[in-house]
Design an enzyme around this catalytic site. Sequence first.
Site, short mmCIF file in Angstrom:
data_model
loop_
_atom_site.label_atom_id
_atom_site.label_comp_id
_atom_site.label_asym_id
_atom_site.label_seq_id
_atom_site.Cartn_x
_atom_site.Cartn_y
_atom_site.Cartn_z
N ARG A 225 -5.77 -58.60 -5.32
CA ARG A 225 -5.84 -57.16 -5.19
C ARG A 225 -6.34 -56.80 -3.79
O ARG A 225 -7.27 -57.45 -3.27
CB ARG A 225 -6.78 -56.55 -6.25
CG ARG A 225 -6.24 -56.64 -7.67
CD ARG A 225 -5.06 -55.69 -7.86
NE ARG A 225 -4.51 -55.73 -9.21
CZ ARG A 225 -3.46 -56.45 -9.58
NH1 ARG A 225 -2.88 -57.26 -8.71
NH2 ARG A 225 -3.01 -56.39 -10.82
N HIS A 273 3.91 -57.85 -1.79
CA HIS A 273 3.51 -57.88 -3.20
C HIS A 273 4.57 -58.60 -4.03
O HIS A 273 5.06 -58.09 -5.04
CB HIS A 273 3.27 -56.48 -3.73
CG HIS A 273 2.30 -56.46 -4.89
ND1 HIS A 273 1.35 -55.48 -5.06
CD2 HIS A 273 2.12 -57.33 -5.92
CE1 HIS A 273 0.65 -55.73 -6.15
NE2 HIS A 273 1.09 -56.84 -6.69
#
Length: 310
Positions: A225, A273
Amino acid sequence: MMVNVLFAARPERWSYYEAPIRDSLAELGVEADLGMDFAPPEVDYIVYAPNSAVQDFTPFNRLKAVLNLWAGVETVVGNPTLTVPLARMVDPALTQGMVEWVTGHALRHHLGMDAHIHAKPGEWVAKSPPVAWERKVTVLGLGELGRACASTLAKIGFQVTGWSQSAKRLDAVRCLDGPDGLTASLTGAEIVVLLLPDTPQTENTLNARTLALLAPGAAILNPGRGPLIDDEALLAALNSGQIGHATLDTFRTEPLPADHPYWHHPNVTVTPHVASETRPAWSAKTIAENIRRGEAGEPFLHLVDRARGY
């Protein structure tokens, strides 16, 4: 009895998930009506993406569970209108994808592959890397993904230390926990992999103080994250040489703005991502099994601890 399953995600995802979820439910003998337009009082389960239009769960008064499509739940776990069980996504393909990304980039930095890939014609630098058991690797976060990555790296031969907020045990991995354990796990680490959940307690886990604990020239891998890293501290550590390279897959703002310093830093690799994502063919099996369990009165799998936030 027929159960109603609401698919609450962005409309373009429906075509990817509809058939796999229907097929998985049928394989388990679950009679279900799957759709995107049920009246809230008619819904028994929600297959949920936190970026969907559903943000108020109050009207869903017969709801039994919310089944998250993503591994991350930080944007839904604190929703005060959500009072039923919340399950995060765990599936073999998601785990395997993360293991492959982490292993690939760990080996890339361990072997110094960039020096050869980007070498100019005629450059012949015959410097061999250490073998894996001479390299200290730390995995922060020993959940489903962290455990799988730590175990794989240990099997390759790396000296692997895993850290988590609560005590864990893992074969061939030195497992530490708590504040003192975090300091110990980072001290002298040469490759650090971040796979912690995004909670108030984990924000800026890597900061000026903790980055200074690493071995000079260490590599950072963040497929976890964005908020786990203090960006300004990381950039300063990269500029000083304390950190040799950062390979980053997650960011505080996504897509990463084009003017962000990470794009332009010579010792940063940005991946968009893609370290791992939910694959419909596999995630549908997890969803269907939880619905089967709910109808059979069995415990749900992969429930989120609302107090901890993951």
